[in-house]
Write a protein that holds these residues in place. Sequence first.
Motif, PDB file in Angstrom:
ATOM      1  N   PHE B 125       7.432 127.180  78.014  1.00  0.00           N
ATOM      2  CA  PHE B 125       8.147 127.238  76.735  1.00  0.00           C
ATOM      3  C   PHE B 125       9.732 126.981  76.496  1.00  0.00           C
ATOM      4  N   PRO B 126      10.446 128.083  77.274  1.00  0.00           N
ATOM      5  CA  PRO B 126      12.012 128.348  77.417  1.00  0.00           C
ATOM      6  C   PRO B 126      11.852 126.807  78.448  1.00  0.00           C
ATOM      7  N   ILE B 127      11.675 126.004  79.214  1.00  0.00           N
ATOM      8  CA  ILE B 127      11.911 125.347  80.191  1.00  0.00           C
ATOM      9  C   ILE B 127      12.072 123.963  78.966  1.00  0.00           C
ATOM     10  N   LEU B 128      10.755 123.012  78.914  1.00  0.00           N
ATOM     11  CA  LEU B 128      10.912 122.423  77.681  1.00  0.00           C
ATOM     12  C   LEU B 128      12.107 122.252  76.889  1.00  0.00           C
ATOM     13  N   VAL B 129      11.760 123.786  75.940  1.00  0.00           N
ATOM     14  CA  VAL B 129      13.108 123.733  75.380  1.00  0.00           C
ATOM     15  C   VAL B 129      14.286 123.096  75.577  1.00  0.00           C
ATOM     16  N   GLY B 130      14.543 124.381  76.319  1.00  0.00           N
ATOM     17  CA  GLY B 130      16.165 124.359  77.410  1.00  0.00           C
ATOM     18  C   GLY B 130      16.538 122.985  77.592  1.00  0.00           C
ATOM     19  N   LEU B 131      15.107 121.843  78.566  1.00  0.00           N
ATOM     20  CA  LEU B 131      15.550 120.855  78.093  1.00  0.00           C
ATOM     21  C   LEU B 131      15.732 119.426  77.345  1.00  0.00           C
ATOM     22  N   VAL B 132      15.569 120.323  76.293  1.00  0.00           N
ATOM     23  CA  VAL B 132      15.660 119.053  74.722  1.00  0.00           C
ATOM     24  C   VAL B 132      16.600 119.435  74.575  1.00  0.00           C
ATOM     25  N   ILE B 133      17.327 120.818  74.214  1.00  0.00           N
ATOM     26  CA  ILE B 133      18.470 120.725  73.935  1.00  0.00           C
ATOM     27  C   ILE B 133      19.588 119.960  74.255  1.00  0.00           C
ATOM     28  N   PRO B 134      20.202 120.421  75.339  1.00  0.00           N
ATOM     29  CA  PRO B 134      21.177 119.171  75.349  1.00  0.00           C
ATOM     30  C   PRO B 134      20.576 117.825  75.266  1.00  0.00           C
ATOM     31  N   TYR B 135      19.842 117.557  75.272  1.00  0.00           N
ATOM     32  CA  TYR B 135      19.540 115.578  74.480  1.00  0.00           C
ATOM     33  C   TYR B 135      19.472 115.403  73.638  1.00  0.00           C
ATOM     34  N   LEU B 136      18.969 116.479  72.685  1.00  0.00           N
ATOM     35  CA  LEU B 136      19.784 116.674  71.358  1.00  0.00           C
ATOM     36  C   LEU B 136      20.960 116.519  71.133  1.00  0.00           C
ATOM     37  N   LEU B 137      21.917 117.227  71.610  1.00  0.00           N
ATOM     38  CA  LEU B 137      22.758 117.566  71.669  1.00  0.00           C
ATOM     39  C   LEU B 137      24.177 116.454  72.090  1.00  0.00           C
ATOM     40  N   ILE B 138      23.474 115.375  72.691  1.00  0.00           N
ATOM     41  CA  ILE B 138      23.631 114.343  73.194  1.00  0.00           C
ATOM     42  C   ILE B 138      24.129 113.501  71.890  1.00  0.00           C
ATOM     43  N   GLY B 139      22.621 113.058  71.210  1.00  0.00           N
ATOM     44  CA  GLY B 139      23.100 112.384  70.034  1.00  0.00           C
ATOM     45  C   GLY B 139      23.594 112.407  68.412  1.00  0.00           C
ATOM     46  N   VAL B 140      24.014 114.114  68.573  1.00  0.00           N
ATOM     47  CA  VAL B 140      24.247 114.675  67.271  1.00  0.00           C
ATOM     48  C   VAL B 140      26.223 114.894  67.788  1.00  0.00           C
ATOM     49  N   MET B 141      26.438 114.829  69.145  1.00  0.00           N
ATOM     50  CA  MET B 141      27.958 114.584  69.282  1.00  0.00           C
ATOM     51  C   MET B 141      27.742 113.109  69.520  1.00  0.00           C
ATOM     52  N   ALA B 142      27.350 112.423  69.866  1.00  0.00           N
ATOM     53  CA  ALA B 142      27.975 110.980  69.707  1.00  0.00           C
ATOM     54  C   ALA B 142      27.905 110.306  68.511  1.00  0.00           C
ATOM     55  N   ILE B 609      11.876 123.556  88.887  1.00  0.00           N
ATOM     56  CA  ILE B 609      12.227 123.895  88.003  1.00  0.00           C
ATOM     57  C   ILE B 609      14.023 125.344  89.640  1.00  0.00           C
ATOM     58  N   SER B 610      13.162 125.229  90.399  1.00  0.00           N
ATOM     59  CA  SER B 610      14.439 126.412  91.417  1.00  0.00           C
ATOM     60  C   SER B 610      14.873 124.838  91.910  1.00  0.00           C
ATOM     61  N   LEU B 611      14.884 123.850  92.355  1.00  0.00           N
ATOM     62  CA  LEU B 611      14.990 122.825  92.986  1.00  0.00           C
ATOM     63  C   LEU B 611      15.725 122.290  91.952  1.00  0.00           C
ATOM     64  N   TRP B 612      15.889 122.236  90.303  1.00  0.00           N
ATOM     65  CA  TRP B 612      16.401 121.757  90.018  1.00  0.00           C
ATOM     66  C   TRP B 612      17.906 122.379  89.264  1.00  0.00           C
ATOM     67  N   LEU B 613      17.260 124.173  89.818  1.00  0.00           N
ATOM     68  CA  LEU B 613      18.298 124.780  88.970  1.00  0.00           C
ATOM     69  C   LEU B 613      19.694 124.620  90.372  1.00  0.00           C
ATOM     70  N   TYR B 614      19.208 124.083  91.606  1.00  0.00           N
ATOM     71  CA  TYR B 614      19.888 124.534  93.176  1.00  0.00           C
ATOM     72  C   TYR B 614      20.440 123.402  93.253  1.00  0.00           C
ATOM     73  N   LEU B 615      20.172 121.750  93.154  1.00  0.00           N
ATOM     74  CA  LEU B 615      20.582 121.158  93.079  1.00  0.00           C
ATOM     75  C   LEU B 615      21.636 120.499  91.961  1.00  0.00           C
ATOM     76  N   PHE B 616      21.420 120.749  90.489  1.00  0.00           N
ATOM     77  CA  PHE B 616      22.012 121.491  89.414  1.00  0.00           C
ATOM     78  C   PHE B 616      23.717 122.315  90.309  1.00  0.00           C
ATOM     79  N   THR B 617      23.976 122.667  90.978  1.00  0.00           N
ATOM     80  CA  THR B 617      24.549 123.935  90.938  1.00  0.00           C
ATOM     81  C   THR B 617      25.872 123.196  92.010  1.00  0.00           C
ATOM     82  N   MET B 618      24.389 122.647  93.260  1.00  0.00           N
ATOM     83  CA  MET B 618      25.257 121.538  94.317  1.00  0.00           C
ATOM     84  C   MET B 618      26.009 120.620  93.414  1.00  0.00           C
ATOM     85  N   SER B 619      25.885 119.914  92.355  1.00  0.00           N
ATOM     86  CA  SER B 619      26.372 118.849  91.734  1.00  0.00           C
ATOM     87  C   SER B 619      27.809 119.683  91.073  1.00  0.00           C
ATOM     88  N   ASP B 620      28.137 120.609  91.094  1.00  0.00           N
ATOM     89  CA  ASP B 620      28.956 121.417  90.569  1.00  0.00           C
ATOM     90  C   ASP B 620      28.571 121.440  88.727  1.00  0.00           C
TER      91      ASP B 620
END
Lengths: 89, 689
Positions: B125-142, B609-620
Motif C-alpha cells: 500500500f505505501p509503496i504504490l501510493v508513494g509512487l503514484v503521488i509524484p506522478y500525480l504532482l507532475i500532472g497538477v504542476m504541468a 524497493i531497497s534497490l530503488w532507494l539505494y540507486l535513487f540516493t546514488m543519483s543524488d
Amino acid sequence: MKYAIWGLVLLLIILHQDLWFWDDATLVFGFMPIGLLYHAGISVAAAVTWYLATLYAWPIDPAEDAPVNSENPATSGNPVISENNGGEA
Amino acid sequence: MIQLTIITVYLALLLILGIFSSRLFKGTSKDYMLASHSIGPFLLLMSIFGTTMTAFALVGSSGEAYKEGIGVYGMLASSSGIIHSLCFFVLGVKVWSLGKKYGYTTQIQFFRDRLESDKIGILLFPILVGLVIPYLLIGVMASGTVVNSVTEGAFESSFALYDYGVPPWLASLVICAVVLIYVFFGGMRGTAWANTFQTLVFMILGVVTFYIIADHLGGLKAASEAVAKKNPSKLMRSVAPEDQERYEQAYAQWKTMAKYNYASKKLKSISLTEEQKKAAYAAFKPRMPNWQLKAETIFAKKNGLLKQLSIAQINDAYLWQDDRIPPETKPEDWDKTELTHEALQQYPRKPGAELAGYKIFADKIGHPKKLIDPKNPKAGKFWTRKKARGVYRATKWAPDAPHHIDPWKFLTYLFVPLSVGMFPHLFQHWLTAKNANSFKLPVVAHPVFIMIVWVPCVLVGVWATSAELNGKAMFPPHFPPNAVLATMVKMITTPVLTGFLTAGILAAIMSSLDSQFLCVGTIFTEDIVVHYGGKNRFSDKQTVIIARLFIIAIVALTYFFSLFEPRQVFTLGVWCFSGFSSLFPLILAALYWKRLTKAGAYACIITAISLWLYLFTMSDYAAISNFTINFGGDSFVSFTKPGQHIEPGIIQTMPVMTMILGSTLAMILVSLVTKPPSQETLDRFFPTK
C-alpha cells in the motif's frame, strides 16, 4: 503458432535496437529522418504482431469470456483472504 | 484573453460530460469503482490510452526531442508500443478474468488472495501510493505551468508577478477542481467517458497543430532541411562532427567571456577606459542583449589583458560565470589544471541563480503587450519575467555540449514501460472491461495511437532546434525544453489555435489525473477502510461515500504538495516508472508461475524497493538527470557523476534494469526454497483444463 507469435515479439525487440541507423541523418521524402521513420514502422509492426497475437495466442479460453452480469455478479465480490483476514505473514 | 476563454469553455464542457455520465450511475460501489464491468472495446482503448499518455505525450515528447533529437521516439514511444500492449495482452486479460471470477477491485486484493497473505497489503500500500503521488504532482504542476504560459498578458494589471497571466497555483487549483467534480460524480464511468473525449481532443489537436507549425516553417521539407543544416545531430543518435565543431567554438568564446567578466567585475583587475570601450563597441555588430560584454571581451583578449589571470583564478571565473557553487576546499590541482567543461558541470549550480535576471533587466520587464517606449516602437514590447530569466541563462551560462544516445541505454530503456504492468490505476481500468474480447482493440491499436501522437510532436521538437522567426533563432540556448511546444504555438499561430492546443495539453494531463485520483481513493477505501473495518460494517452506499471523501482528500493533498513547487518532480517521473517496473516480475509470476510463494513475493518487493532507494540516493535524489549504471572503463561498475560525459565504449544501463534483475532473482531464489502455495490456492488460480 503461439511460439511463432512470441518469436515475432522477440524479433520486434531485436529490430528495435537499430544500430544501423544510429549515425544516419538521411531525410526520407525530403523531411522524415530515417531513424524516426524506421521506428514509426516498428510501431506499425507492433500493431500487426499484436493483431496476430489476438488471433493465434489469446491467453484465456473463450469459455471464460462471458460478459460480467453486473446485476448478479458471479461472486460476492469479496476475495477469500479478506474473509479469512489474518493469521498469515 | 481568447486563449483563456477557450480553456474555460473546454473545462465547462468536461464538467457537463461528467455530470451527464453521473446520471447513469447505479449507486453501487462496483459501479462507482469499476463502471459495473460495462466498458466495451472503444471506450477501453480510449480510456487506457488517455491514462497512459500524460503531460509527457504532447509537452514532454516535443521537449525531449528538442533536447535529445529523434532518438527519443525509439526510447520512449516505439518501445512503449511493444511493451504496453505486451502488458495489456499478458497481464490485463488474465487480471480481468480473475477479477471477474473473484470480484477484485484493486491490485492489493488480488495479491492478498493469490499470495495467501493479508499483510502483503500493508507492505504494498505505501509503496504504490508513494509512487503514484509524484506522478500525480507532475500532472497538477504541468497544468499550472502550461495555463500560465499561454495566458501571459491576459490581464491588464493583475498578477504582474506571473507575467499578467493566470498564476500557476490558480490554474492547478481549477484543473484539480474540474477533475475532482467529474470523478466525484461520475466515478469510473465518468472517468472513462471523459478520457475518451479528452483523448480524441488531444489526438486531433496534436495533428492539426503539427500541420500549422509545418506550414509556418515553410513546409515539411524546409523545416527538416534547416535542422540538417544547423543541428544535424538532432536527426540521428550520435554527434555530427559539424555540431561538435560549433560547440567547441562556442565554448572557447564562453571561456574568454568568463575570464573577462570575472576579472572586470569580481577581481576588478581589468577596467576598460571609456575610449577602449568605444573602440570595442565600434568593432562589434550588436546581435543580442548584453552584446556590450561580448564586445569588451573580444577587445580585452585581442589586447592581451586576460593573460594576467592565474589558472586558479580562471577556474574560479568558470564557476562564477556558470553560477556553480565553489567547493569549500579547492582540489589539489586547482592552480595547475584548467577545468574541463565536464569537470565544471560536476559542481552543482546555485539554486535560483537565473532570478538575477529580474534585477539585471528590471527596466525591460513589464506587461508583455505594452511597448517599452511608446514613442519608439522599435524598442519593442516589455519582457516577461520568463524572458528575463531566459536571456540571463542564454547570455551567461556555458553552451551545452552535444551528446549521443548510448545504444545500451537505449536498449535498457525498454524496461521502463513495463511499469504499466504495475500501475494501480491501469489495473483498475482493466477490471472495467465488459469481456476479455474488449482488450483486443486496445492491444492492437495502442502502438498506432502512440505513433499518431508522438511522431508529429517529435518532429516539432526537432524542428524547434533550428526554427527562426524574423531572422532570429526562435529558442535561445538553455531554453526549458518542456516549454518549447506551447511557446512555439504561441509565437507562430493565432490565439484561437493556442487556446485549442492548450485545451489539448490539459486533456492529456487530466485524462491521467482522473484515473489516478479515482484509483488512490479506491485503494484507500477497499484495501484499508473496508478491509480492516470489515465488509459488513459499511453499506454499499457508505462505501461510495468513503471513496468520494478519500478522493477529495487526495486531490487536496496533491494540490497542497504542488504549492511547494518541487521542480525536481519532473525528473522524478522516470524514477516513479522505474519503481513500478521493478515490481513487474511480481505480477507476472503471480499470474503465470505456480511456484511463486508468499516469501518470494516479499523478497521481490523488499529487494525492488531497497534497490530503488539505494540507486535513487546514488543519483543524488534525481538531481543527476542522466544517471546510469555504467560497466567498463576504469572500474567494472560505476555510477554517473554530476555532469559526467560517458565515453563511447562504456556500457550505460538504466537503473531500472538492475532493479528488475535484482527483484526477479530474489523472488525466484526465495520462492524455490520456501513452502509452495496451498493446493486450494493453486486450484483457484491455475485450474486444470
